[in-house]
Design a protein around this motif. Structure first.
Motif, PDB file in Angstrom:
ATOM      1  N   ILE A 160       8.000  19.547  16.953  1.00 41.66           N
ATOM      2  CA  ILE A 160       9.076  19.978  17.881  1.00 41.66           C
ATOM      3  C   ILE A 160       9.766  18.890  18.685  1.00 41.66           C
ATOM      4  O   ILE A 160       9.013  17.823  19.143  1.00 41.66           O
ATOM      5  CB  ILE A 160       8.998  21.020  18.871  1.00 41.66           C
ATOM      6  N   TRP A 162      11.521  17.525  21.533  1.00 43.42           N
ATOM      7  CA  TRP A 162      12.029  18.420  22.894  1.00 43.42           C
ATOM      8  C   TRP A 162      12.718  17.623  23.750  1.00 43.42           C
ATOM      9  O   TRP A 162      12.061  16.560  24.327  1.00 43.42           O
ATOM     10  CB  TRP A 162      10.592  18.941  23.468  1.00 43.42           C
ATOM     11  N   SER A 168      18.096  22.525  22.215  1.00 46.16           N
ATOM     12  CA  SER A 168      16.417  22.447  21.824  1.00 46.16           C
ATOM     13  C   SER A 168      15.622  23.665  22.373  1.00 46.16           C
ATOM     14  O   SER A 168      14.861  24.425  21.510  1.00 46.16           O
ATOM     15  CB  SER A 168      15.613  21.180  22.389  1.00 46.16           C
ATOM     16  N   THR A 169      16.154  24.410  23.418  1.00 40.32           N
ATOM     17  CA  THR A 169      15.449  25.660  23.813  1.00 40.32           C
ATOM     18  C   THR A 169      15.756  26.831  22.918  1.00 40.32           C
ATOM     19  O   THR A 169      14.967  27.592  22.594  1.00 40.32           O
ATOM     20  CB  THR A 169      16.133  26.072  25.220  1.00 40.32           C
ATOM     21  N   VAL A 172      13.703  26.263  19.631  1.00 40.32           N
ATOM     22  CA  VAL A 172      12.195  26.691  19.867  1.00 40.32           C
ATOM     23  C   VAL A 172      12.094  27.943  19.961  1.00 40.32           C
ATOM     24  O   VAL A 172      11.276  28.672  19.334  1.00 40.32           O
ATOM     25  CB  VAL A 172      11.613  26.268  21.270  1.00 40.32           C
ATOM     26  N   LEU A 179       6.344  29.374  14.395  1.00 34.81           N
ATOM     27  CA  LEU A 179       5.507  28.614  15.220  1.00 34.81           C
ATOM     28  C   LEU A 179       4.109  29.252  15.281  1.00 34.81           C
ATOM     29  O   LEU A 179       3.012  28.634  15.418  1.00 34.81           O
ATOM     30  CB  LEU A 179       5.926  28.307  16.255  1.00 34.81           C
ATOM     31  N   VAL A 187       4.476  18.955  20.153  1.00 33.50           N
ATOM     32  CA  VAL A 187       5.713  18.851  20.930  1.00 33.50           C
ATOM     33  C   VAL A 187       5.911  17.367  21.454  1.00 33.50           C
ATOM     34  O   VAL A 187       5.058  16.946  22.190  1.00 33.50           O
ATOM     35  CB  VAL A 187       5.479  19.592  22.243  1.00 33.50           C
ATOM     36  N   LEU A 211       4.657  27.929  24.970  1.00 31.62           N
ATOM     37  CA  LEU A 211       4.337  28.276  23.594  1.00 31.62           C
ATOM     38  C   LEU A 211       2.940  28.780  23.577  1.00 31.62           C
ATOM     39  O   LEU A 211       2.511  29.537  22.757  1.00 31.62           O
ATOM     40  CB  LEU A 211       4.465  26.952  22.773  1.00 31.62           C
TER      41      LEU A 211
END
Length: 279
Positions: A160, A162, A168-169, A172, A179, A187, A211
């Motif tokens: 990811i 980040w 990016s939010t 995710v 994931l 990350v 996460l």
């Protein structure tokens, strides 16, 4: 939210098999309905003119050729999806131009799977800005498959990118179903000192905890780089053996034009693994 409808762009390129095989593996894993969409490449305006009796014989001949070509590609999609064991699927012939046609289909899907443009395989059907246009306009996350890949499935080892941005939010959040099945998720936070107000005292800690609460096996790494972040991401992905990259899609679009951020542009041009993007 689980993926219940997965769209895959179907065309006559030599890279179709890899794209459909990956989409099929995702559909099976998610127990999702797989839609193979092939576009004729003819504007709806042309069809409307034909409906009112304004038929150009040359256009009519071209339409038949375009539909035959699309149906031939859909036959290949059917064969690949059957061989992969996809339980729920459909072939969809879209009478529209490419950019708008696939983008509209994506608005009724949870995920769209499309391919990177291969400069060695030019096609009058495939506009040069097709991947980025769809990513910016379809309204659902997009998984882009590199033309050089030999993967039949993806998502075991995910990286990811980040930076704590809204883009990016969204990426995710949209990727959580993938994931959660990954064996490991890395990350990467690049040059966090440049944006301390975004990352807080421990860059990456908050997203890592978020996460982990989703039962995702996650490791956070801070990276400093003096080179372009897109190139640094590709290098890190190679070092980690990643088979998917998750990142936000940055830019804005105008009619027939897409203006992208530098990292997004680098990924679309130089991707070596599938890239999951959300705008």
């Amino acid at each position: 939210m689980p993926y219940k409808t997965i769209l895959v762009h179907v065309d006559g390129s030599s890279h179709l098999d890899a794209r459909v095989n990956i989409a099929a593996s995702l559909a099976i894993a998610e127990d999702a309905h797989l839609v193979g969409a092939a576009v004729t490449g003819v504007s709806k305006i042309a069809y409307e003119s034909m409906a009112f009796g304004q038929v150009d014989p040359h256009l009519d001949k071209y339409l038949k050729i375009a539909q035959d070509r699309a149906n031939h590609a859909l036959d290949r999609f059917d064969a690949l999806a059957t061989a992969a064991g996809v339980a729920s699927r459909e072939r969809r012939l879209v009478d529209d131009e490419l950019l708008g046609g696939i983008s509209v289909q994506g608005r009724y899907s949870d995920l769209a799977v499309i391919g990177q443009i291969d400069p060695d395989e030019p096609s009058p059907m495939l506009y040069g800005n097709f991947p980025e246009y769809v990513a910016m306009n379809c309204g659902c996350p997009v998984l882009m498959i590199p033309y050089a890949t030999e993967l039949k499935q993806t998502g075991d080892n995910v990286l990811i990118a980040w930076n704590a941005s809204a883009e990016s939010t969204r990426a995710v959040h949209s990727a959580i179903p993938l994931l959660r099945r990954a064996k490991i998720v890395h990350v990467a936070v690049f040059n966090p000192g440049e944006w301390p107000e975004a990352h807080g005292e421990q860059p990456g800690a908050d997203i890592g905890l978020f996460l982990a609460r989703h039962d995702i096996k996650v490791e956070v790494t801070q990276q400093k780089t003096d080179i372009e972040v897109g190139d640094a991401l590709l290098s890190l992905a190679a070092d980690l053996g990643s088979d998917m990259l998750v990142m936000g899609c940055y830019g804005h679009s105008r009619f027939r034009e897409v203006l992208l951020g530098g990292v997004t542009r680098t990924m679309l041009q130089s991707m070596t693994i599938p890239v999951f993007m959300s705008h």
